[in-house]
Design a protein around this motif. Sequence first.
Motif, PDB file in Angstrom:
ATOM      1  N   UNK A 167       0.838  -1.204   0.000  1.00  0.00           N
ATOM      2  CA  UNK A 167       0.000   0.000   0.000  1.00  0.00           C
ATOM      3  C   UNK A 167       0.874   1.256   0.000  1.00  0.00           C
ATOM      4  N   UNK A 168       1.897   1.284   0.860  1.00  0.00           N
ATOM      5  CA  UNK A 168       2.783   2.451   0.945  1.00  0.00           C
ATOM      6  C   UNK A 168       3.491   2.733  -0.381  1.00  0.00           C
ATOM      7  N   UNK A 169       3.901   1.665  -1.048  1.00  0.00           N
ATOM      8  CA  UNK A 169       4.678   1.827  -2.274  1.00  0.00           C
ATOM      9  C   UNK A 169       3.809   2.153  -3.488  1.00  0.00           C
ATOM     10  N   UNK A 170       2.493   2.080  -3.336  1.00  0.00           N
ATOM     11  CA  UNK A 170       1.615   2.290  -4.487  1.00  0.00           C
ATOM     12  C   UNK A 170       0.601   3.420  -4.253  1.00  0.00           C
ATOM     13  N   UNK A 171       1.038   4.421  -3.520  1.00  0.00           N
ATOM     14  CA  UNK A 171       0.242   5.641  -3.398  1.00  0.00           C
ATOM     15  C   UNK A 171      -0.710   5.704  -2.227  1.00  0.00           C
ATOM     16  N   UNK A 172      -0.688   4.721  -1.348  1.00  0.00           N
ATOM     17  CA  UNK A 172      -1.623   4.732  -0.223  1.00  0.00           C
ATOM     18  C   UNK A 172      -0.974   4.975   1.117  1.00  0.00           C
ATOM     19  N   UNK A 173       0.222   5.546   1.124  1.00  0.00           N
ATOM     20  CA  UNK A 173       0.940   5.757   2.389  1.00  0.00           C
ATOM     21  C   UNK A 173       0.140   6.663   3.324  1.00  0.00           C
ATOM     22  N   UNK A 174       0.084   6.249   4.593  1.00  0.00           N
ATOM     23  CA  UNK A 174      -0.702   6.986   5.594  1.00  0.00           C
ATOM     24  C   UNK A 174      -0.095   6.660   6.954  1.00  0.00           C
ATOM     25  N   UNK A 175      -0.351   7.520   7.914  1.00  0.00           N
ATOM     26  CA  UNK A 175       0.213   7.214   9.244  1.00  0.00           C
ATOM     27  C   UNK A 175      -0.356   5.906   9.798  1.00  0.00           C
ATOM     28  N   UNK A 176      -1.557   5.537   9.369  1.00  0.00           N
ATOM     29  CA  UNK A 176      -2.144   4.289   9.856  1.00  0.00           C
ATOM     30  C   UNK A 176      -1.440   3.066   9.266  1.00  0.00           C
ATOM     31  N   UNK A 177      -0.985   3.168   8.011  1.00  0.00           N
ATOM     32  CA  UNK A 177      -0.264   2.027   7.440  1.00  0.00           C
ATOM     33  C   UNK A 177       1.064   1.817   8.158  1.00  0.00           C
ATOM     34  N   UNK A 178       1.739   2.913   8.509  1.00  0.00           N
ATOM     35  CA  UNK A 178       2.998   2.772   9.250  1.00  0.00           C
ATOM     36  C   UNK A 178       2.747   2.296  10.684  1.00  0.00           C
ATOM     37  N   UNK A 179       1.680   2.762  11.295  1.00  0.00           N
ATOM     38  CA  UNK A 179       1.351   2.263  12.640  1.00  0.00           C
ATOM     39  C   UNK A 179       1.045   0.775  12.598  1.00  0.00           C
ATOM     40  N   UNK A 180       0.342   0.337  11.540  1.00  0.00           N
ATOM     41  CA  UNK A 180       0.050  -1.090  11.396  1.00  0.00           C
ATOM     42  C   UNK A 180       1.302  -1.915  11.212  1.00  0.00           C
ATOM     43  N   UNK A 181       2.225  -1.414  10.399  1.00  0.00           N
ATOM     44  CA  UNK A 181       3.487  -2.136  10.213  1.00  0.00           C
ATOM     45  C   UNK A 181       4.291  -2.179  11.510  1.00  0.00           C
ATOM     46  N   UNK A 182       4.316  -1.079  12.237  1.00  0.00           N
ATOM     47  CA  UNK A 182       5.020  -1.054  13.522  1.00  0.00           C
ATOM     48  C   UNK A 182       4.426  -2.071  14.486  1.00  0.00           C
ATOM     49  N   UNK A 183       3.095  -2.159  14.507  1.00  0.00           N
ATOM     50  CA  UNK A 183       2.432  -3.126  15.382  1.00  0.00           C
ATOM     51  C   UNK A 183       2.805  -4.555  14.992  1.00  0.00           C
ATOM     52  N   UNK A 184       2.840  -4.833  13.681  1.00  0.00           N
ATOM     53  CA  UNK A 184       3.175  -6.181  13.227  1.00  0.00           C
ATOM     54  C   UNK A 184       4.612  -6.550  13.587  1.00  0.00           C
ATOM     55  N   UNK A 185       5.544  -5.632  13.375  1.00  0.00           N
ATOM     56  CA  UNK A 185       6.943  -5.895  13.739  1.00  0.00           C
ATOM     57  C   UNK A 185       7.085  -6.103  15.243  1.00  0.00           C
ATOM     58  N   UNK A 186       6.387  -5.283  16.017  1.00  0.00           N
ATOM     59  CA  UNK A 186       6.469  -5.400  17.471  1.00  0.00           C
ATOM     60  C   UNK A 186       5.890  -6.727  17.953  1.00  0.00           C
ATOM     61  N   UNK A 187       4.773  -7.141  17.341  1.00  0.00           N
ATOM     62  CA  UNK A 187       4.170  -8.418  17.745  1.00  0.00           C
ATOM     63  C   UNK A 187       5.049  -9.589  17.337  1.00  0.00           C
ATOM     64  N   UNK A 188       5.713  -9.473  16.203  1.00  0.00           N
ATOM     65  CA  UNK A 188       6.661 -10.521  15.813  1.00  0.00           C
ATOM     66  C   UNK A 188       7.776 -10.648  16.848  1.00  0.00           C
ATOM     67  N   UNK A 189       8.337  -9.524  17.248  1.00  0.00           N
ATOM     68  CA  UNK A 189       9.455  -9.536  18.191  1.00  0.00           C
ATOM     69  C   UNK A 189       9.028  -9.993  19.571  1.00  0.00           C
ATOM     70  N   UNK A 190       7.833  -9.616  19.967  1.00  0.00           N
ATOM     71  CA  UNK A 190       7.394  -9.841  21.343  1.00  0.00           C
ATOM     72  C   UNK A 190       6.581 -11.133  21.490  1.00  0.00           C
TER      73      UNK A 190
END
Length: 273
Positions: A167-190
């Motif tokens: 989504x980010x790479x195809x014109x849909x970048x938004x603070x919510x997409x980055x927050x979602x990615x941050x949540x996914x990375x954090x859940x993977x780590x934790x």
Amino acid sequence: MKHLSQKTGALTIGDFKQRTQEVAEAIKATCPKRTDIVNMQHLLSKLLLIFLISFGAFAQNNGFQVTMEQPPAPTVLSYEEIEARHKKSHDVEHELHDYIETHPNDIKALYLYAKISKSHDSYWAIAKCISLDPNNLDYRKVRANKLLREKAQEAEMLLAIDDLQFVNENGGEHHKTHSGMAMAYSRLADDVLRYRRPKHIERDPFGDNEEYNQAQIAIYQRRIDLFVKAREHYQKALALGADHSRITKSELPYIEESIANLEQLIKDQPNKN
């Protein structure tokens, strides 16, 4: 009018009466005082079964057609009718499910069902949408959202990250997409890697465990790398206008604390036997 009893080989009314009389005599002999309720029920069940069999044979042998009335088929609403009901705040999940059974490739219906369904089994609908139109950003966002709401599993979190990155790479970048990615990375780590230990390497209680320790350090380092990526995406979300209070007061401090703890575990691991 023909006489049914005259047809050769047919089961006549007289035959049925004779069988009924035999069962009645059996009931009378078994329960003369009608106190044995169990036997009475058992024999009455036999009587009913004989009646059904005899009536069916009687009807078939004498040219009658026995039919059972079928219940009317359920009415399947059109997509336009379902969509109109949805706009009026009606619950249309069941109507959509029935509609999709007869229109499995109606992408609008699949997408609406995926968005509104409360069922955990509705993931297939949005997956079907993406298979039909893999470049649609809305479908990707809905799938990522569903994955992030489920119990954390490594494959699911990685797929959510891929969807949001697309989504980010195809014109849909938004603070919510980055927050979602941050949540996914954090859940993977934790959630996913917190209790992971080296596979196929046994610890030797009386010997050298260097191989095991290095494998455990690699797991700790991977968790650090994932937390770093989570931090980066939270920072991007802040730059794009995300809510500062939750991220700065909760998420980022937790990530920093987790990284520090993991770095200490890496320092201590070589000394463990």
